[in-house]
Design a protein around this motif. Structure first.
Motif, PDB file in Angstrom:
ATOM      1  N   GLY A 219      -2.664 -10.869  17.171  1.00 59.50           N
ATOM      2  CA  GLY A 219      -4.217 -10.812  16.291  1.00 59.50           C
ATOM      3  C   GLY A 219      -4.809 -12.228  15.898  1.00 59.50           C
ATOM      4  N   GLY A 220      -5.864 -11.985  15.311  1.00 58.80           N
ATOM      5  CA  GLY A 220      -6.701 -13.259  15.076  1.00 58.80           C
ATOM      6  C   GLY A 220      -5.970 -14.311  14.554  1.00 58.80           C
ATOM      7  N   THR A 221      -5.414 -14.025  13.099  1.00 59.62           N
ATOM      8  CA  THR A 221      -4.506 -15.152  12.659  1.00 59.62           C
ATOM      9  C   THR A 221      -3.363 -15.947  13.508  1.00 59.62           C
ATOM     10  N   SER A 222      -2.860 -14.814  14.470  1.00 55.58           N
ATOM     11  CA  SER A 222      -1.825 -15.260  15.177  1.00 55.58           C
ATOM     12  C   SER A 222      -2.200 -16.319  16.159  1.00 55.58           C
TER      13      SER A 222
ATOM     14  N   ILE B 157       2.593  -5.096  19.086  1.00 51.25           N
ATOM     15  CA  ILE B 157       1.698  -5.550  18.216  1.00 51.25           C
ATOM     16  C   ILE B 157       1.897  -6.699  17.419  1.00 51.25           C
ATOM     17  N   TYR B 158       1.695  -7.935  17.711  1.00 51.50           N
ATOM     18  CA  TYR B 158       1.968  -9.214  17.106  1.00 51.50           C
ATOM     19  C   TYR B 158       0.974  -9.571  15.878  1.00 51.50           C
ATOM     20  N   THR B 159       1.430  -9.530  14.502  1.00 49.57           N
ATOM     21  CA  THR B 159       0.513  -9.765  13.357  1.00 49.57           C
ATOM     22  C   THR B 159       0.999 -10.743  12.533  1.00 49.57           C
ATOM     23  N   ASP B 160       0.026 -10.907  11.493  1.00 54.27           N
ATOM     24  CA  ASP B 160       0.463 -11.978  10.344  1.00 54.27           C
ATOM     25  C   ASP B 160       1.193 -11.360   9.301  1.00 54.27           C
ATOM     26  N   VAL B 161       1.740 -10.082   9.289  1.00 49.80           N
ATOM     27  CA  VAL B 161       2.769  -9.544   8.599  1.00 49.80           C
ATOM     28  C   VAL B 161       3.987  -9.171   9.475  1.00 49.80           C
ATOM     29  N   ASP B 162       5.034  -8.610   8.702  1.00 48.71           N
ATOM     30  CA  ASP B 162       6.408  -8.233   9.376  1.00 48.71           C
ATOM     31  C   ASP B 162       6.439  -6.833  10.030  1.00 48.71           C
ATOM     32  N   GLY B 163       5.437  -6.002   9.679  1.00 48.97           N
ATOM     33  CA  GLY B 163       5.246  -4.476  10.209  1.00 48.97           C
ATOM     34  C   GLY B 163       4.470  -3.900   9.593  1.00 48.97           C
ATOM     35  N   VAL B 164       4.592  -2.531   9.452  1.00 44.34           N
ATOM     36  CA  VAL B 164       3.892  -1.764   8.605  1.00 44.34           C
ATOM     37  C   VAL B 164       4.494  -1.458   7.245  1.00 44.34           C
TER      38      VAL B 164
ATOM     39  N   ALA C   8       2.854  -0.521   1.475  1.00 44.15           N
ATOM     40  CA  ALA C   8       1.444  -0.740   0.928  1.00 44.15           C
ATOM     41  C   ALA C   8       0.883  -1.834   1.388  1.00 44.15           C
ATOM     42  N   ASP C   9      -0.373  -2.268   1.160  1.00 44.97           N
ATOM     43  CA  ASP C   9      -0.722  -3.504   1.603  1.00 44.97           C
ATOM     44  C   ASP C   9      -0.045  -4.595   0.969  1.00 44.97           C
ATOM     45  N   PRO C  10       0.922  -5.508   1.760  1.00 45.95           N
ATOM     46  CA  PRO C  10       1.578  -6.530   1.037  1.00 45.95           C
ATOM     47  C   PRO C  10       0.597  -7.326   0.156  1.00 45.95           C
ATOM     48  N   ARG C  11      -0.361  -7.551   0.504  1.00 42.80           N
ATOM     49  CA  ARG C  11      -1.488  -8.461  -0.342  1.00 42.80           C
ATOM     50  C   ARG C  11      -1.637  -8.143  -1.414  1.00 42.80           C
ATOM     51  N   VAL C  12      -1.453  -6.806  -1.598  1.00 45.71           N
ATOM     52  CA  VAL C  12      -1.888  -6.123  -2.856  1.00 45.71           C
ATOM     53  C   VAL C  12      -0.664  -5.683  -3.910  1.00 45.71           C
TER      54      VAL C  12
ATOM     55  N   GLU D 292      -2.779   8.598   9.369  1.00 48.74           N
ATOM     56  CA  GLU D 292      -3.449   8.939   8.026  1.00 48.74           C
ATOM     57  C   GLU D 292      -3.353   7.489   7.381  1.00 48.74           C
ATOM     58  N   MET D 293      -2.434   6.529   7.757  1.00 49.46           N
ATOM     59  CA  MET D 293      -2.372   5.530   7.057  1.00 49.46           C
ATOM     60  C   MET D 293      -3.894   4.733   7.568  1.00 49.46           C
ATOM     61  N   ALA D 294      -3.779   4.718   8.769  1.00 51.57           N
ATOM     62  CA  ALA D 294      -5.073   3.746   9.389  1.00 51.57           C
ATOM     63  C   ALA D 294      -6.478   4.389   9.097  1.00 51.57           C
TER      64      ALA D 294
ATOM     65  N   GLY E  25      -7.144   3.329   5.496  1.00 53.76           N
ATOM     66  CA  GLY E  25      -7.358   1.848   5.104  1.00 53.76           C
ATOM     67  C   GLY E  25      -6.247   0.894   5.161  1.00 53.76           C
ATOM     68  N   ALA E  26      -5.224   1.276   5.846  1.00 56.14           N
ATOM     69  CA  ALA E  26      -4.127   0.368   6.104  1.00 56.14           C
ATOM     70  C   ALA E  26      -4.511  -0.455   7.607  1.00 56.14           C
ATOM     71  N   LYS E  27      -5.361  -1.498   7.690  1.00 54.68           N
ATOM     72  CA  LYS E  27      -5.782  -2.064   8.490  1.00 54.68           C
ATOM     73  C   LYS E  27      -5.072  -2.684   9.756  1.00 54.68           C
ATOM     74  N   VAL E  28      -3.841  -2.354   9.331  1.00 52.67           N
ATOM     75  CA  VAL E  28      -2.804  -3.118  10.240  1.00 52.67           C
ATOM     76  C   VAL E  28      -2.737  -2.658  11.937  1.00 52.67           C
ATOM     77  N   LEU E  29      -3.248  -1.502  11.898  1.00 51.78           N
ATOM     78  CA  LEU E  29      -3.612  -0.855  13.062  1.00 51.78           C
ATOM     79  C   LEU E  29      -4.804  -0.367  13.267  1.00 51.78           C
TER      80      LEU E  29
HETATM   81  P1  ADP Z   1      -4.493  -9.032  13.292  1.00 46.94           P
HETATM   82  O1  ADP Z   1      -5.460  -9.995  13.145  1.00 46.94           O
HETATM   83  O2  ADP Z   1      -3.091  -9.264  13.658  1.00 46.94           O
HETATM   84  O3  ADP Z   1      -5.000  -7.575  14.237  1.00 46.94           O
HETATM   85  P2  ADP Z   1      -5.134  -7.282  10.684  1.00 46.94           P
HETATM   86  O4  ADP Z   1      -5.850  -8.293   9.816  1.00 46.94           O
HETATM   87  O5  ADP Z   1      -6.187  -6.456  11.859  1.00 46.94           O
HETATM   88  O6  ADP Z   1      -4.299  -8.262  11.825  1.00 46.94           O
HETATM   89  O7  ADP Z   1      -4.092  -6.626  10.125  1.00 46.94           O
HETATM   90  C1  ADP Z   1      -2.763  -6.978   9.368  1.00 46.94           C
HETATM   91  C2  ADP Z   1      -3.112  -6.949   7.851  1.00 46.94           C
HETATM   92  O8  ADP Z   1      -3.230  -5.732   7.521  1.00 46.94           O
HETATM   93  C3  ADP Z   1      -2.224  -7.870   7.044  1.00 46.94           C
HETATM   94  O9  ADP Z   1      -2.292  -8.935   6.740  1.00 46.94           O
HETATM   95  C4  ADP Z   1      -2.312  -6.918   5.970  1.00 46.94           C
HETATM   96  O10 ADP Z   1      -2.867  -7.693   4.596  1.00 46.94           O
HETATM   97  C5  ADP Z   1      -2.962  -5.726   6.146  1.00 46.94           C
HETATM   98  N1  ADP Z   1      -2.517  -4.134   5.690  1.00 46.94           N
HETATM   99  C6  ADP Z   1      -2.963  -3.226   4.912  1.00 46.94           C
HETATM  100  N2  ADP Z   1      -2.307  -2.353   4.695  1.00 46.94           N
HETATM  101  C7  ADP Z   1      -1.207  -2.809   5.371  1.00 46.94           C
HETATM  102  C8  ADP Z   1       0.269  -2.028   5.560  1.00 46.94           C
HETATM  103  N3  ADP Z   1       0.526  -1.054   4.853  1.00 46.94           N
HETATM  104  N4  ADP Z   1       1.267  -2.709   6.002  1.00 46.94           N
HETATM  105  C9  ADP Z   1       1.148  -3.875   6.542  1.00 46.94           C
HETATM  106  N5  ADP Z   1      -0.110  -4.412   6.786  1.00 46.94           N
HETATM  107  C10 ADP Z   1      -1.140  -4.004   5.763  1.00 46.94           C
END
Ligand code: ADP
Ligand code: ASP
Ligand code: MG
Length: 394
Positions: free
Chosen positions: A4-7, A166-173, A176-180, A197-199, A202-206
């Motif tokens: 992803g973008g941050t990676s 899917i490699y991203t900037d958090v350790d997985g799903v 809740a959003d770990p930033r919140v 349902e999560m996606a 609002g869970a933007k991770v996927l």
């Molecule tokens: P990428 O650029 O790798 O595609 P995204 O920004 O699209 O990354 O998705 C990763 C982000 O999703 C995380 O930084 C995190 O803040 C957010 N996020 C929201 N909800 C969740 C969740 N339930 N689990 C993990 N990450 C979440």
């Protein structure tokens, strides 16, 4: 392997990603990498377009924003060659990703993977620009925000890959959003239904559509960190062991959805017109003559012009609400989740004028500035900050 973008956010990170891809190749895998635009480049390109035109032409917008991922892939090709491996970067079009003609959120209709197979047979590492394809009318299209996930899952299905990483900037799903919610826990496994349902809530991770595609094609998805070697979260079919622990797998939220109230039109005509405008309607409620529905804020302009164009229609929109959702496959067999959800919000003095449910979700619309408080409280009430939430299934 999708990054992803941050990676790939700066030169150092992009070089690290190149090394990681090479390591996977050296471990004996045939590797296809899907790369996102660096950092916030997609947002920056969209901002640039807004400075030129208030209503940028969709075709031109796709020509513009598809450039970000192309840059990343070209740079990665150079980096990997320097590491002593053969690589080839491909645009979505060159990779054979054929889509419909809807600019900005095109759907993949076919993948002609011949070129990828040939490159893999020549012992190359293949790098595909995420988020884009070529339409059946030979135009460059993009797959909606977060669409590199879609590219990765679709390629994994077309190539019969063992897994889609899917490699991203958090350790997985997380629960809740770990930033919140800093106490949120990483889930070891999530069912396709829960992840959908999560996606969707609002869970933007996927990206939502990538999860749908993965479920429909049985693609095993592994969401994990770019910055560590740790196992992340597996998205797969429901397994009894996933259900026996926590009933709830997560609390999600969004502040990017508006609620519309529409009068003077029958539902068929209304939603037909919205579908023609490619608006993704989420919740629909009808208890009297008015129809209430929700949709992403990014669709606001097309919704407004669609509604204005319908004869005899009156409408209003609320953009002061957010949505908090409690999700869990275990909900199907455990009564009382709704009661606890409502009691928790009531204790906080938070009102919820609209509530919708599915068999594995309860979604409450609340004031946008109360979203964080509601998420944290529900996360705590359902014990998602304890180890039981993690649901090991190994
Ligand atoms: P990428 O650029 O790798 O595609 P995204 O920004 O699209 O990354 O998705 C990763 C982000 O999703 C995380 O930084 C995190 O803040 C957010 N996020 C929201 N909800 C969740 C969740 N339930 N689990 C993990 N990450 C979440
Ligand atoms: N770069 C695109 C976006 O920001 C696609 C992606 O990163 O998945 O939406
Ligand atoms: Mg993403």
């Amino acid at each position: 392997m999708k990054f992803g973008g941050t990676s790939v956010g700066d030169v150092e990170r992009l070089l690290d990603v190149a090394r990681r891809i090479v390591a996977a190749r050296e471990a004996g895998n045939r590797v296809v990498g899907v790369l996102s635009a660096m950092g916030h480049q997609t947002d920056e390109l969209l901002d640039l377009a807004q400075k030129i035109s208030l209503r940028p032409k969709p075709r031109a917008l796709d020509m513009l924003v598809s450039v970000g991922e192309r840059i990343t892939c070209a740079l990665a090709e150079m980096a990997i060659e320097d590491l002593g491996h053969h690589a080839i970067s491909l645009t979505g079009s060159q990779a054979g990703i054929v889509t419909d003609t809807v600019h900005g959120k095109a759907k993949i209709v076919e993948i002609r993977a011949r070129r990828i197979h040939e490159a893999l047979d020549e012992d190359r590492i293949v790098l595909v620009a995420g988020f884009q394809g070529v339409s059946t009318e030979y135009e460059v299209t993009t797959l909606g925000r977060g669409g590199s996930d879609m590219t990765a899952v679709a390629l994994a299905a077309a190539l019969g890959a063992e897994a889609c990483e899917i490699y991203t900037d958090v350790d997985g799903v997380f629960t809740a959003d770990p930033r919140v919610v800093p106490q949120a826990r990483k889930l070891h496994a999530v069912t396709y239904e829960e992840m959908l349902e999560m996606a969707a809530s609002g869970a933007k991770v996927l990206q939502l559509r990538s999860v749908e595609f993965a479920r429909n094609h049985g693609v095993k998805v592994h969401v994990r960190s770019t910055f560590s070697g740790e196992e992340g979260t597996w998205i797969a079919e429901e397994d009894e062991r996933m259900l026996e622990k926590a009933m709830i797998s997560g609390v999600t939220h969004t502040r990017e959805e508006s609620l519309y109230t529409v009068g003077g039109v029958d539902a068929g005509r209304l939603f037909g017109a919205l579908a023609d405008a490619s608006v993704n309607v989420d919740t629909i409620i009808r208890t009297g003559p008015d129809i209430v529905f929700s949709a992403p804020d990014e669709d606001h302009a097309s919704i407004a012009s669609t509604l204005d164009a319908l004869e005899g229609v009156t409408w209003s929109a609320r953009d002061d609400l957010g949505k908090v959702s409690v999700i869990g496959a275990g909900m199907k067999s455990h009564p009382g989740i709704a009661a606890r959800t409502f009691a928790t919000l009531a204790d906080l003095g938070i009102e919820s004028p609209v509530v919708t449910t599915s068999p594995i979700k309860i979604a409450c619309y609340v004031a946008r500035n109360e979203v964080e408080r509601a998420v944290s409280a529900l996360h705590h009430v359902f014990e998602l900050d304890t180890p039981v939430a993690e649901r090991s299934h190994a």
